[in-house]
Write a protein that holds these residues in place. Structure first.
Motif, PDB file in Angstrom:
ATOM      1  N   TYR A  24       0.840  -1.189   0.000  1.00 23.41           N
ATOM      2  CA  TYR A  24       0.000   0.000   0.000  1.00 23.41           C
ATOM      3  C   TYR A  24       0.878   1.242   0.000  1.00 23.41           C
ATOM      4  O   TYR A  24       1.840   1.327   0.752  1.00 23.41           O
ATOM      5  CB  TYR A  24      -0.933  -0.005   1.222  1.00 23.41           C
ATOM      6  CG  TYR A  24      -2.052   0.990   1.063  1.00 23.41           C
ATOM      7  CD1 TYR A  24      -3.196   0.657   0.366  1.00 23.41           C
ATOM      8  CD2 TYR A  24      -1.930   2.282   1.569  1.00 23.41           C
ATOM      9  CE1 TYR A  24      -4.217   1.578   0.190  1.00 23.41           C
ATOM     10  CE2 TYR A  24      -2.938   3.212   1.395  1.00 23.41           C
ATOM     11  CZ  TYR A  24      -4.078   2.850   0.691  1.00 23.41           C
ATOM     12  OH  TYR A  24      -5.077   3.769   0.516  1.00 23.41           O
ATOM     13  N   PHE A  31      -5.379  -1.112  -6.987  1.00 25.97           N
ATOM     14  CA  PHE A  31      -5.487  -2.560  -6.788  1.00 25.97           C
ATOM     15  C   PHE A  31      -6.794  -3.113  -7.333  1.00 25.97           C
ATOM     16  O   PHE A  31      -6.817  -4.205  -7.896  1.00 25.97           O
ATOM     17  CB  PHE A  31      -5.336  -2.922  -5.306  1.00 25.97           C
ATOM     18  CG  PHE A  31      -3.998  -2.533  -4.733  1.00 25.97           C
ATOM     19  CD1 PHE A  31      -2.819  -2.834  -5.387  1.00 25.97           C
ATOM     20  CD2 PHE A  31      -3.922  -1.844  -3.536  1.00 25.97           C
ATOM     21  CE1 PHE A  31      -1.581  -2.470  -4.863  1.00 25.97           C
ATOM     22  CE2 PHE A  31      -2.700  -1.478  -3.000  1.00 25.97           C
ATOM     23  CZ  PHE A  31      -1.529  -1.786  -3.664  1.00 25.97           C
ATOM     24  N   CYS A  80      -6.209   1.725  -3.096  1.00 28.76           N
ATOM     25  CA  CYS A  80      -7.365   0.877  -3.379  1.00 28.76           C
ATOM     26  C   CYS A  80      -7.811   0.928  -4.833  1.00 28.76           C
ATOM     27  O   CYS A  80      -8.121  -0.111  -5.431  1.00 28.76           O
ATOM     28  CB  CYS A  80      -8.524   1.235  -2.448  1.00 28.76           C
ATOM     29  SG  CYS A  80      -9.107   2.940  -2.573  1.00 28.76           S
ATOM     30  N   SER A 123      -7.046  -4.285  -1.515  1.00 28.28           N
ATOM     31  CA  SER A 123      -6.368  -3.173  -0.834  1.00 28.28           C
ATOM     32  C   SER A 123      -6.389  -3.350   0.678  1.00 28.28           C
ATOM     33  O   SER A 123      -5.369  -3.227   1.352  1.00 28.28           O
ATOM     34  CB  SER A 123      -7.037  -1.844  -1.204  1.00 28.28           C
ATOM     35  OG  SER A 123      -6.479  -0.784  -0.485  1.00 28.28           O
ATOM     36  N   TRP A 149     -13.107  -1.408  -4.347  1.00 28.81           N
ATOM     37  CA  TRP A 149     -12.915  -2.850  -4.154  1.00 28.81           C
ATOM     38  C   TRP A 149     -13.499  -3.561  -5.370  1.00 28.81           C
ATOM     39  O   TRP A 149     -13.858  -2.925  -6.346  1.00 28.81           O
ATOM     40  CB  TRP A 149     -13.559  -3.328  -2.845  1.00 28.81           C
ATOM     41  CG  TRP A 149     -15.051  -3.167  -2.796  1.00 28.81           C
ATOM     42  CD1 TRP A 149     -15.995  -4.073  -3.197  1.00 28.81           C
ATOM     43  CD2 TRP A 149     -15.778  -2.016  -2.346  1.00 28.81           C
ATOM     44  NE1 TRP A 149     -17.255  -3.559  -3.017  1.00 28.81           N
ATOM     45  CE2 TRP A 149     -17.153  -2.298  -2.494  1.00 28.81           C
ATOM     46  CE3 TRP A 149     -15.407  -0.783  -1.824  1.00 28.81           C
ATOM     47  CZ2 TRP A 149     -18.160  -1.389  -2.141  1.00 28.81           C
ATOM     48  CZ3 TRP A 149     -16.409   0.124  -1.477  1.00 28.81           C
ATOM     49  CH2 TRP A 149     -17.755  -0.181  -1.633  1.00 28.81           C
TER      50      TRP A 149
END
Length: 147
Positions: free
Chosen positions: A44, A74, A71, A120, A105
């Motif tokens: 991260y 990813f 996030c 993430s 997400w």
């Protein structure tokens, strides 16, 4: 391939997805292989949060090369990798329990059902030495938009 989930079969991450899933039969196995690769090999990037322009769009090639991101990076990477091996995957934006601010997400379609996967969050848990599970509970996620 769309602007925020943009991929090509020549991308390094897409080639990695093909390599990771070679010989695997079920979508569940393919998802797990790509998920484990992403969660265990990326970090991260806490410094990136305050430095992004409002029109920021993820670039899976940069994320793959730098092995770090946030996030949005990813979720774009994971969706690109899964879509490239034929698994329907959404990039979702909204809010999540335990996550500060706007978040991104994925939802992954396996065996007739959509599952929430948050790479993430899990990368951050791995970095902290805290246990995590691949599939998340829907009640902890508040979807605003999906792609």
């Amino acid at each position: 391939s769309v602007q925020i989930v943009k991929w090509d079969y020549n991308d390094a991450a897409v080639k990695k997805a093909a390599e990771l899933t070679k010989g695997l039969q079920s979508d569940g196995e393919k998802v797990a292989a790509i998920y484990n690769y992403v969660v265990k090999n990326y970090n991260y990037d806490y410094g990136k949060l305050g430095a992004l322009p409002s029109d920021y769009v993820p670039d899976i090639n940069r994320t793959e090369r730098e092995k770090k991101g946030i996030c949005y990076d990813f979720s774009s990477l994971f969706a690109s990798m899964l879509r490239s091996v034929g698994i329907p995957t959404k990039l979702v934006k909204g809010y999540a329990t335990g996550v500060e601010g706007y978040h991104a997400w994925n939802e992954v379609y396996i065996g007739g059902k959509w599952y929430i996967v948050d790479t993430s969050y899990d990368i951050q848990m791995r970095e902290k030495g805290v246990s995590y599970q691949m599939y998340k509970k829907a009640e902890n996620y508040n979807k605003v938009s999906e792609f």
